[in-house]
Design a protein around this motif. Structure first.
Motif, short mmCIF file in Angstrom:
data_model
loop_
_atom_site.label_atom_id
_atom_site.label_comp_id
_atom_site.label_asym_id
_atom_site.label_seq_id
_atom_site.Cartn_x
_atom_site.Cartn_y
_atom_site.Cartn_z
N UNK A 118 0.84 -1.20 0.00
CA UNK A 118 0.00 0.00 0.00
C UNK A 118 0.87 1.26 0.00
N UNK A 119 1.91 1.26 0.81
CA UNK A 119 2.77 2.43 0.95
C UNK A 119 3.41 2.82 -0.38
N UNK A 120 3.75 1.84 -1.21
CA UNK A 120 4.29 2.15 -2.54
C UNK A 120 3.20 2.04 -3.61
N UNK A 121 1.97 1.90 -3.16
CA UNK A 121 0.77 1.77 -3.98
C UNK A 121 0.96 0.74 -5.09
N UNK A 122 1.38 -0.42 -4.67
CA UNK A 122 1.57 -1.55 -5.56
C UNK A 122 0.44 -2.56 -5.30
N UNK A 123 -0.78 -2.06 -5.23
CA UNK A 123 -1.90 -2.93 -4.88
C UNK A 123 -2.33 -3.82 -6.02
N UNK A 124 -1.90 -3.51 -7.22
CA UNK A 124 -2.26 -4.35 -8.37
C UNK A 124 -1.64 -5.75 -8.23
N UNK A 125 -0.51 -5.83 -7.53
CA UNK A 125 0.12 -7.13 -7.37
C UNK A 125 -0.65 -8.03 -6.40
N UNK A 126 -1.62 -7.46 -5.68
CA UNK A 126 -2.44 -8.28 -4.78
C UNK A 126 -3.73 -8.71 -5.44
N UNK A 127 -3.84 -8.50 -6.75
CA UNK A 127 -5.03 -8.94 -7.47
C UNK A 127 -6.08 -7.87 -7.67
N UNK A 128 -5.72 -6.63 -7.41
CA UNK A 128 -6.67 -5.54 -7.61
C UNK A 128 -6.57 -5.11 -9.03
#
Length: 128
Positions: A118-128
Motif C-alpha cells: 500500500x505504501x508504494x501503492x503496488x496494490x495491483x500485485x495483490x489482485x486488484x
C-alpha cells in the motif's frame, strides 16, 4: 497554508486553488501512479475515481484515498488555524497513506492487504 483559508467563507472554491492542496494532490497522484490531477471544483476531486482506469476495487481505493486526503488536509488546516501549527506536506501525505490503508483494509473483503504494498501503492500485485 494560504491566509485565504483563515478567512474564506466558501471553502470549496479555495480548496482547489490553495497551493498547499494542489501540491498534496500532485503528491497523491504520483503515489497512486495516476496522471497529474487538475481540479477546478471539489466535485472534480471527489469524482476522480470515475475517470481512472482499473478494476472496481482499484477505483474504490482511489475514491477512499480522495476522501482521506480531504479529511487530512482539513485537519492540517484546523491545526494551522486553531493551534498555530506549521503545515507539513510530509505529515499530511503520511496521514493520507496510513489512514487510507486502515480505512480500506477495514472495509475490504480482501484480507491480504499489506502495508508495504500500500505504501508504494503496488496494490495491483495483490489482485486488484
Amino acid at each position: 497554508m494560504s491566509d485565504v483559508w483563515r478567512s474564506a467563507r466558501d471553502y470549496g472554491a479555495y480548496f482547489v486553488t490553495c497551493c498547499f492542496v494542489q501540491m498534496v494532490s500532485q503528491l497523491v497522484s504520483q503515489w497512486c501512479k495516476l496522471q497529474p490531477i487538475f481540479a477546478f471544483r471539489v466535485r472534480d476531486l471527489l469524482d476522480l475515481h470515475l475517470y481512472v482506469g482499473g478494476s472496481a476495487k482499484f477505483k474504490k481505493a482511489i475514491h477512499a484515498i480522495c476522501h482521506t486526503a480531504f479529511w487530512c488536509i482539513w485537519r492540517c488546516r484546523n491545526a494551522a488555524v486553531f493551534k498555530h501549527k506549521r503545515p507539513s506536506m510530509q505529515t499530511v501525505m503520511g496521514d493520507i497513506k496510513g489512514m487510507s490503508f486502515l480505512w480500506v483494509k477495514a472495509r475490504s473483503k480482501q484480507r491480504n492487504m499489506d502495508w508495504d504494498l500500500w505504501n508504494c501503492f503496488n496494490i495491483l500485485s495483490t489482485g486488484w
